[in-house]
Design a protein around this motif. Sequence first.
Motif, short mmCIF file in Angstrom:
data_model
loop_
_atom_site.label_atom_id
_atom_site.label_comp_id
_atom_site.label_asym_id
_atom_site.label_seq_id
_atom_site.Cartn_x
_atom_site.Cartn_y
_atom_site.Cartn_z
N GLU A 138 -29.20 2.83 -8.16
CA GLU A 138 -29.98 1.59 -8.10
C GLU A 138 -30.61 1.34 -6.72
O GLU A 138 -30.39 0.29 -6.10
N PRO A 139 -31.40 2.27 -6.19
CA PRO A 139 -32.00 2.08 -4.86
C PRO A 139 -32.98 0.91 -4.85
O PRO A 139 -33.77 0.74 -5.78
N ARG A 140 -32.95 0.13 -3.78
CA ARG A 140 -33.79 -1.07 -3.71
C ARG A 140 -33.89 -1.55 -2.27
O ARG A 140 -33.20 -1.03 -1.39
N ASN A 141 -34.69 -2.55 -2.05
CA ASN A 141 -34.84 -3.17 -0.75
C ASN A 141 -34.03 -4.45 -0.72
O ASN A 141 -34.45 -5.47 -1.27
N GLY A 142 -32.85 -4.40 -0.10
CA GLY A 142 -31.98 -5.58 -0.08
C GLY A 142 -31.62 -6.00 -1.49
O GLY A 142 -31.19 -5.19 -2.30
N GLU A 143 -31.82 -7.28 -1.78
CA GLU A 143 -31.56 -7.80 -3.12
C GLU A 143 -32.85 -8.11 -3.86
O GLU A 143 -32.89 -8.97 -4.74
N ASP A 144 -33.91 -7.43 -3.47
CA ASP A 144 -35.19 -7.54 -4.18
C ASP A 144 -35.16 -6.61 -5.37
O ASP A 144 -35.35 -5.40 -5.24
N TRP A 145 -34.93 -7.18 -6.54
CA TRP A 145 -34.79 -6.37 -7.75
C TRP A 145 -36.12 -6.10 -8.45
O TRP A 145 -36.17 -5.39 -9.44
N ASN A 146 -37.21 -6.72 -7.92
CA ASN A 146 -38.53 -6.47 -8.49
C ASN A 146 -39.25 -5.35 -7.75
O ASN A 146 -39.78 -4.43 -8.36
N ASN A 188 -30.42 25.60 -9.76
CA ASN A 188 -30.81 25.17 -11.11
C ASN A 188 -29.95 24.03 -11.64
O ASN A 188 -29.98 23.74 -12.83
N ARG A 189 -29.17 23.38 -10.77
CA ARG A 189 -28.31 22.29 -11.24
C ARG A 189 -29.16 21.09 -11.64
O ARG A 189 -30.17 20.77 -10.99
N LEU A 190 -28.76 20.42 -12.71
CA LEU A 190 -29.45 19.20 -13.11
C LEU A 190 -29.21 18.11 -12.09
O LEU A 190 -28.07 17.83 -11.69
N VAL A 191 -30.29 17.46 -11.65
CA VAL A 191 -30.22 16.35 -10.70
C VAL A 191 -30.90 15.15 -11.33
O VAL A 191 -32.04 15.25 -11.81
N LEU A 192 -30.22 14.02 -11.32
CA LEU A 192 -30.76 12.79 -11.87
C LEU A 192 -31.43 11.99 -10.77
O LEU A 192 -30.86 11.80 -9.69
N LEU A 193 -32.62 11.50 -11.06
CA LEU A 193 -33.42 10.76 -10.09
C LEU A 193 -33.71 9.36 -10.64
O LEU A 193 -34.31 9.24 -11.72
N PRO A 194 -33.34 8.29 -9.94
CA PRO A 194 -33.57 6.95 -10.46
C PRO A 194 -34.94 6.41 -10.10
O PRO A 194 -35.55 6.82 -9.10
N THR A 195 -35.42 5.49 -10.89
CA THR A 195 -36.55 4.66 -10.50
C THR A 195 -36.05 3.61 -9.50
O THR A 195 -34.86 3.56 -9.17
N TYR A 196 -36.93 2.77 -9.01
CA TYR A 196 -36.51 1.64 -8.17
C TYR A 196 -35.53 0.79 -8.96
O TYR A 196 -35.82 0.36 -10.08
N THR A 197 -34.35 0.55 -8.43
CA THR A 197 -33.22 -0.15 -9.07
C THR A 197 -32.73 0.56 -10.33
O THR A 197 -31.94 0.01 -11.07
N ALA A 198 -33.21 1.78 -10.58
CA ALA A 198 -32.95 2.48 -11.85
C ALA A 198 -33.46 1.66 -13.02
O ALA A 198 -32.98 1.79 -14.14
N GLY A 199 -34.45 0.79 -12.75
CA GLY A 199 -34.94 -0.13 -13.77
C GLY A 199 -35.90 0.53 -14.74
O GLY A 199 -36.57 1.52 -14.43
N GLU A 250 -38.37 -1.31 -16.15
CA GLU A 250 -39.58 -2.11 -16.19
C GLU A 250 -40.81 -1.22 -16.01
O GLU A 250 -40.78 -0.23 -15.31
N TYR A 251 -41.90 -1.63 -16.63
CA TYR A 251 -43.09 -0.80 -16.71
C TYR A 251 -43.59 -0.35 -15.34
O TYR A 251 -43.86 0.83 -15.12
N ASN A 252 -43.73 -1.28 -14.40
CA ASN A 252 -44.26 -0.93 -13.08
C ASN A 252 -43.37 0.11 -12.39
O ASN A 252 -43.86 1.00 -11.68
N LYS A 253 -42.06 -0.02 -12.59
CA LYS A 253 -41.14 0.90 -11.93
C LYS A 253 -41.23 2.31 -12.52
O LYS A 253 -41.27 3.30 -11.77
N ILE A 254 -41.26 2.40 -13.82
CA ILE A 254 -41.29 3.74 -14.41
C ILE A 254 -42.65 4.39 -14.23
O ILE A 254 -42.74 5.61 -14.08
N MET A 255 -43.74 3.57 -14.23
CA MET A 255 -45.06 4.16 -14.04
C MET A 255 -45.27 4.60 -12.59
O MET A 255 -46.12 5.45 -12.32
#
Length: 944
Positions: A488-496, A525-536, A538-543
Motif C-alpha cells: 500500500e505505498p502512498r504519500n503519508g495518509e493521502d489515500w487518493n 524469473n521469480r514472480l514479483v507483485l507490484l502494487p498501484t498507489y495504495t494498492a487501490g 480506483e480508476y485513476n490509480k490503475i490507469m
Amino acid sequence: MKTKKRRMMSLLLILVMMCTYVVGPNSFTAYAADENTVQDGVAEEVVLFEGSNTSTNWGQAVTLYAGKGFSKSNLTSDAEIAVTYQSDKEPIISLQSWTHNNIWQNVPAKYTKGGVAYFSVSDLMDAYASAYGTGYLTPFQDLDAINISDAGVDLTVTKVTITSKGINNNCYTQVGEVTKVTAKAYAQNTTNDWTWMGMDNVVNLLYKTNTSLGAKNTSNIFANVNSSANFGIQISDEKLAVGDGSRLKFHIGTITVKAEGYDDLVINLNKDYNESYLAESVSWGLNGNSTMITLNSYLPSDESGKTEYLKKVTDVIADITLTDYEFVKAPAEEPEFPADYTYPTSMRDISSMDLVKDMKVGWNLGNTLESTGGETGWGNPKTSKKMIDMLKSAGFNTVRIPVRWDEHYIDDHYTIDPTYMKRIETVANYALANDMYAIINIHHNALQSQANAENKAKVLDELEVVWSQIANHFKDYGDKLVFETINEPRNGEDWNGNQASYQIVNEYNAKALEAIRSTGANNTNRLVLLPTYTAGAEYNKIMSMVVPNDKHVAVSIHAYSPYNFALNTAPGSQSTFGDNDKAYLDKLFKLLNKTFVEKGVPVVIGEFAANNKDNLKDRIEYAYYYAQNAGHYGMPCFWWDNGTFTTGESMGLLNRRTLTFEFPEIVQALLTGWSTEKVIPETDPNVMFNGTGTSSNWGQAVNLSLGLDFVYDDFKDGSVIAVDYQSEKAPELILSGSASGVNWVKVNPTKVYEKVDSKVAYFTLTDMVNAYKNALSDYDSYGTIFPSLNTIYIGDTGNSLTVTKVYKTDTDGMKLPSVTAKTTYKDSFIDQSYRITSEQGDIDLSKVKIEYSATGMSSETQNVYCDYAGLLPDKEPWFTEFTKSVTGTIADGKLTIQIEKSAICPEKTGYATINIRFANKDWSKYGDISNPVLKVYYNGRLVQ
C-alpha cells in the motif's frame, strides 16, 4: 488496508494486557501435561464410549445422552474428557440442550497428544453457562447430550473417557508457604497511550492461607488516569516461563477501596476463581499468566465522576486465598520440520498468468510479522507450522506474509538482522513445506508512506539495499516463493494521491524489481507483485500504473469492497450484502480484467475481507460471491486475517491459539466460490445504469463511478448522456470531482423528450464541459476534459424522481424517428404502408432502418416491391420522391427496409411515406401473420 494498522494497536493491547476474563478461566491454548508430573489425585478413568464411529461434514461421530452415556456428577471442574480419534482436524465437543432454548455450543480441544484430543470440563462449563444465559443455577443445567463432532473432514472416534484430574500441589506443599502467585491493584487507560498504573505493595499469596492485599497509592500513581480506564486487582503467576502452564483456584472475599474525600467502598465479592494459564511470549514480556478482576461496575457511572474518584484512590485492601495450585512445565519442543526437509528449488515452465491462477484462495498472516514491536507486538501468538498446517488442510493454497524490516536493521545502511531474516525464512517454509505459495513483502516500513519527492531518493536507496538482501537470501528458492515490492505505498495518509505520487510509486516498483532481478539465479524469473498507489483499484490509480516490460510480474490490488459493508466499522454501518453490492463487485472485477488481464498482465487480490458485524450469513454470501468473481477472472484472492474476531476491525478466521476456525462457514464459502463457475451476462457497453433508482427532496437517485460506470474515453465530440425517468420535473446531472470548486457541479438537461409512460432527459457534453469550466478557475492548466472527476450523480430537483436507465449516446441519439405501419392482406401478397415522422430533432432518412417480422412469414427469399416513397417537408422543396432509393429484403422471416437517399425529415412538421408489397416466390398465400413485431433503428440504435 486503510485503517487496520492505525486502529489495531489499541484493540490488541486490550486483548493482550488484559489477558484473562474478569471472572472464570481464560481461553488460551492449553498445555500438554508433563509426563513426569505425579498425578496423586487422579481418579479412576471412566470409559464413556469404545468402538469405532465415524462422521463427516460437521456431523457427529458419537452422541452421549445425559443419564445414559454420561453422568453429570463426573463433569467436575477438575475433570478432563479424552477423545481418541483419527482425522486431519481435531474433533469438537458439541454441548446440546433441547430442553432449554435449543442450545448447541461447540468447544475446541484444549490440546492434543498422540492421537488423543483432551477437553477441559472447566472450559465446557464456561461455554455452556455462557450459552445458557439467564436462569442458570447449577453446572450443566438442562444438558441433554454431549456430541463428539468432526470439524468438516472425515472423523473416526474409537474411545471417549473422562478423568477427574484434581489439582495437585506439586510445587507448594506447606500451608502458609509463600508462592509466586502475586496480587496487585492497578488502573489502565484503554485509549491514547494505554498508560499502565500499578499501586505499591504487590503481595505474594500464601498457600492455602488468607493473604491480605494492602495496596497503597503513595506517589499519586493514578494522576494520568482517564475515563476509559479499567480498575481492579490483577492475579499473576510469576512462576511461569514461556510454554509453562498452571491450574489454580483462589478465593477473593471482601475488597475495600479507600479514596480521599469519599466514603470507603466495600465490595463483598466473595467469589471463587478456577483458572488455567498458559504463558506465551509477547514483545513486552509474558501473556496468558494473569487474571484481571475489574471493579469498574462499582465506580461512579459518569465519566468525570469515575476519573475524579480514581485520582483520589489511596488504598485497595482485599483478602485473597490461594486454595489449590498445579504447575505444568512446558513440554519439550519438537522439530517443526522433518529431519530431511529441504526448501523447494523447482522453477516450473509455466506462464506468470498460469502461476497466478494456481495461487487460488489465500490467507494473510496479518498483524504479526509486520507489527510494531515484533512478531507478537499486536497480540497474536508466535507463528507456528501447526497454524499453516491447519490452513493447508482447510484448502487454502497461498500464505501472504507481511513483513516489517526496518525495526530489524542493525545499522544505518539498512542491513537486516540475520536472525530476523532466518525467522522470516522459517515462516515462509511453513507454507512451502505444505506445497503452498508463500509471499514475502515490505510491509509497514516507514518508506511505505513516503511516496513523495522529498523522500524519493532515500526510499529508492533503501528499496535497492533491502530487496537485494532479501532476494539474495532466497535466490535459490523455487517459484512458489513470491515477492511483493511494497504494501500500500502512498504519500503519508493521502489515500487518493495524484499523478505525481502515482509516478513515484511506479519508480519504486521499478527499482525494487531491478534489485530483485539483479541477484540472478531463480530471481531472474521469480514472480514479483507490484502494487498501484495504495494498492487501490480506483480508476485513476490503475490507469496510472506502469507495468514493466517483464513476463514475470503481476499487479497487486487490495479491495475491501464495497467499503461500507466490508471495511467501515462505524456504528450503524452497512451489515447486509445485497444486489447492489454484487453489482459493484461485478463492475470492479470487470474493470481489473479489462485493464490488466486482457492485456496479459495477471492480477492478485492481495487483501480483502469483511468485518464481523454479527452478520455471519451476509459475510458468508460476500465471501462466496467475491471468490467466485475472482475465480472467474483468474485473480487469486487472499483474506486478511488480523487475529481478531468480535470487536473493531474483526476479520479473523483462524484462532491461532486453539488452532480452530472461528468461522468455518466463511472458509468453505471462499473455497466453493473460487471453484464455482460464474455466468457473466452480456451487457450493452453504452448502458451506464439499468434498474430502478429513486430520490426526492434534492437527493440523488443514481451515482456513477469513474472506472466502474464510465471512463474519460466515453466523452467525445457529440457525446450525450440520456436519462430515462419519471418525475414532474426534469432531473439534473451533477459532476463531482476532488479538485477545489468542482465538488458539486450541476448541469441541466439540454433537451427533454416525453414518451407515453416516461421521459428522456439529454445532457450534452458541451453543456457538461462548460459547467465544469465555469466551476474550476484553472481548468485549462490540467489538460484533461474533466480534471479530478470521480462521480456523476443523477439527482431530482425537489420532486420525487425514478430513474430506470442511464446510457451513453450522441446527438443522433437525441433524434427519435417514429414509424407506424398499416398492413393489408391481398389474395397472394401483402401490401404495407409506412409513415415516418420525427418526434424529436430533424432526422436523416438514410439513417433509418425498419424491421418487420411475424410468425407466419416464410423464411425463404421472397419478392419485395417498393411502389412509392416520398417526403413532405415543411419548406421548399415541398415534396421529394425517393422510390428507387428504397431497398426491401426478406430473409429469415424478417422484412428489412432501408433508404439509400439522404433526405431530412423535419421535427414534427414533416413526414415520409413508403408503400411496400411483398409476396412468396410462387405467389402462394401467407399463413397467420398476427402479432407482428416492428423495430426501428436510427444510426444503428434501436429507438422503437
